[in-house]
Design an enzyme around this catalytic site. Structure first.
Site, short mmCIF file in Angstrom:
data_model
loop_
_atom_site.label_atom_id
_atom_site.label_comp_id
_atom_site.label_asym_id
_atom_site.label_seq_id
_atom_site.Cartn_x
_atom_site.Cartn_y
_atom_site.Cartn_z
N PRO B 100 0.83 -1.21 0.00
CA PRO B 100 0.00 0.00 0.00
C PRO B 100 0.86 1.26 0.00
O PRO B 100 2.00 1.23 0.44
CB PRO B 100 -0.81 -0.12 1.29
CG PRO B 100 -0.07 -1.07 2.15
CD PRO B 100 0.70 -1.98 1.25
N LYS B 101 0.28 2.37 -0.48
CA LYS B 101 1.09 3.56 -0.74
C LYS B 101 1.70 4.15 0.54
O LYS B 101 2.74 4.76 0.50
CB LYS B 101 0.30 4.62 -1.50
CG LYS B 101 -0.89 5.19 -0.77
CD LYS B 101 -1.73 6.06 -1.69
CE LYS B 101 -3.00 6.50 -0.99
NZ LYS B 101 -3.98 7.09 -1.88
N GLY B 102 1.06 3.91 1.68
CA GLY B 102 1.59 4.42 2.94
C GLY B 102 2.99 3.90 3.25
O GLY B 102 3.76 4.56 3.92
N CYS B 103 3.32 2.72 2.75
CA CYS B 103 4.66 2.22 3.06
C CYS B 103 5.50 2.05 1.80
O CYS B 103 6.48 1.34 1.80
CB CYS B 103 4.60 0.92 3.88
SG CYS B 103 3.61 -0.40 3.22
N VAL B 104 5.13 2.71 0.71
CA VAL B 104 5.93 2.65 -0.51
C VAL B 104 7.20 3.47 -0.30
O VAL B 104 7.13 4.55 0.27
CB VAL B 104 5.14 3.20 -1.72
CG1 VAL B 104 6.06 3.35 -2.92
CG2 VAL B 104 4.01 2.27 -2.07
#
Lengths: 429, 104
Positions: B100-104
């Site tokens: 997910p983008k939060g941990c990209v």
């Protein structure tokens, strides 16, 4: 007459008004901009104010000052957007019609969303945020009077305004306490829900090294569940505990509650848009720019700036019924303060993580990338002048809206292509 | 991008081992992926993984932990119990979706 309505007079909204005031035919279009107050805050300065770099007066100016005379500025809180009617309702009931709507209502730190964080026993006494004017100012006084102990610098959850700012805060705190000859009385921890110091791997390694060089303890994978205000302890979702004497946190960031009231947002009140054009996924005459949208990029002024450049060209095509040809690539560009008069510069987009190398800026550049230097620190200080005098007013500044590979070190072949690309860019301007 | 064999099928993955093609996923593959990271799938695990799969299809992005809580109705605390230490990453891995983008 058709009306372009802009909600929010911050970085993105102000730039939109300036760019489009020059482009739109004034016989056909009016532009209206609404904000609840008349205070434009230079947000990058909020990071530096706690360390005494800026005085409060240097960071606030009137919003009207940056909005063209021919644009109507309405100072009012907004009740609701009703897309089906193409109307926005102000608090008090007045309706404003629009033909095209730009939502630029930003993002706000929400300490109230984490149990215990905004408890009056600790809030602005031992727990502070720095991305509000009041928080930054309160923190300045707290730091000046602090006698030492456990300082914890913390991110609650991504996305946040400027993902590097909390790291900079940790670096600056190290330099600040060193200069005041009390560093040995302070332990500094950096607590993050991420796996490392930053969101992108190469950068994360470089910045992680800078943390350990400064004796700053990194606590990754920490997802805050609540704060115990009695014992001053942070407790994670998996029941790890971190005690603190002074907690500098970035609370959960959310889009404006207006978006939730209008039923137009995702779970964090951000407006879902196409990440290359910022057009709403649901409405063909609504855009969301700057921090208000759900694009997977930093909630930072540099992103808003590059985004508005592309948007302004696209908007002219959009209103004449043509497809929008400009595609935003997620370009972000940030100076990172590392303390003691030095800084780093990083430059990246959706696809390319920050890489080491040199960043070409005509006339004043090149600036070293992902490496500490005095020049990058001066760049950060100079940026306040650029922001107030050029950027908000939509004047040209010599950095392209699309990221360039010029000067970045990766594979040799790509560098060759990058250099060719860069020449095209500046020739284009 | 590398290809690996899981449960008798050739699967495209990225350099971190996350599946890159939505349609190559099935439950047999999910079980193998879960085993690799020490997760034993129960009904509760499946409910979350199935939510992630269907949410990705409509939203076009992998749900973050917060979205799994707010939209899916599975509290973040429960996600940490079911997928210890790094739930967002582990849930996406098992569901055959990008991080997910939060941990990209």
């Amino acid at each position: 007459m058709r009306n372009l309505l802009v909600l929010g007079g911050g970085t993105a909204g102000t730039m939109v008004a300036n760019k489009l005031y020059k482009k739109l035919d004034r016989k056909e279009w009016t532009i209206t901009i609404i904000d609840k107050d008349d205070e434009h805050i230079y947000q990058p300065g909020l990071l530096l104010m706690p360390f005494g770099v800026y005085s409060p007066e240097e960071l606030i100016k009137s919003r009207r000052h940056f909005i063209p005379k021919g644009v109507e500025f309405i100072q009012s809180a907004i009740e609701k957007i009703v897309p089906e009617l193409n109307q926005v309702f102000l608090v008090g009931g007045r309706a404003i019609d629009y033909d095209q709507l730009v939502i630029a209502t930003g993002t706000t730190p929400r300490a109230d969303q984490t149990p215990g964080m905004s408890d009056p026993k600790v809030w602005k006494k031992s727990v502070f945020d720095f991305f509000t004017f009041e928080g930054s100012l309160a923190l300045r006084d707290a730091l000046a009077n602090w006698e030492g102990g456990r300082l914890v610098v913390h991110i609650t959850e991504m996305p946040i305004k400027c993902p590097v700012a909390p790291l900079e805060f940790a670096f600056l705190a190290d330099a600040y306490f060193t200069e005041r000859k009390m560093r040995e009385k302070v332990t500094i921890s950096y607590v993050t829900p991420l796996e490392g110091a930053f969101t992108k791997p190469t950068c994360s390694r470089a910045l992680g090294g800078m943390l350990s060089d400064r004796n700053i303890i990194l606590e990754p994978d920490f997802m805050l569940e609540h704060i115990d205000p009695e014992q001053k302890i942070m407790v994670s979702m998996d029941e790890r505990e971190i005690p603190f004497d002074l907690l500098v946190t970035v609370p959960l960031n959310m889009g404006d509650d207006l978006i939730a009231r209008s039923d137009m947002g995702d779970e964090l009140n951000y407006v879902p848009v196409d990440k290359t054009t910022f057009l709403s996924k649901k409405y063909s005459n609504i855009f969301a720019l700057g921090d208000a949208s759900d694009i997977p990029a930093s909630k930072a002024g540099s992103v808003a700036h590059f985004a508005v450049d592309i948007f302004a060209e696209n908007f002219m095509q959009h209103i004449s019924g043509q497809p929008m040809t400009g595609k935003f690539d997620g370009h972000a560009n940030c100076f990172i303060e590392s303390g003691a008069g030095k800084g780093l510069l990083i430059d990246f987009n959706y696809e390319t993580e920050p890489l080491p190398g040199m960043f070409p800026i005509p006339v004043v550049g090149p600036f070293p990338l992902l490496k500490e230097s005095r020049l990058n620190h001066l760049g950060k200080l100079a940026f306040r002048w650029i922001y107030w005098n050029l950027l908000l007013k939509g004047r040209w500044i010599p950095i392209s809206d699309q990221m360039s590979m010029a000067g970045k070190h990766r594979a040799f072949e790509e560098k060759q292509n990058g250099e060719k690309k860069e020449v095209d860019h500046y020739a284009h301007h | 991008m590398p290809t690996i064999e899981i449960a008798g099928k050739d699967i495209d993955v990225n350099e971190e081992g996350f599946l890159t093609k939505y349609d190559q996923w099935d439950e047999a593959i999910a079980k193998v992926l879960a085993e690799q990271i020490g997760v034993e799938m129960t009904d509760e695990h499946w409910k979350i993984v199935n939510f992630l799969r269907s949410d990705f299809k409509s939203a076009g992005e992998t749900a973050t932990s917060r979205r799994v809580q707010v939209v899916g109705g599975f509290p973040i605390k429960e996600q940490f119990v079911l997928f210890p230490k790094k739930p967002a990453k582990k849930m996406a891995y098992i569901a055959g979706l990008p991080k997910p983008k939060g941990c990209v």
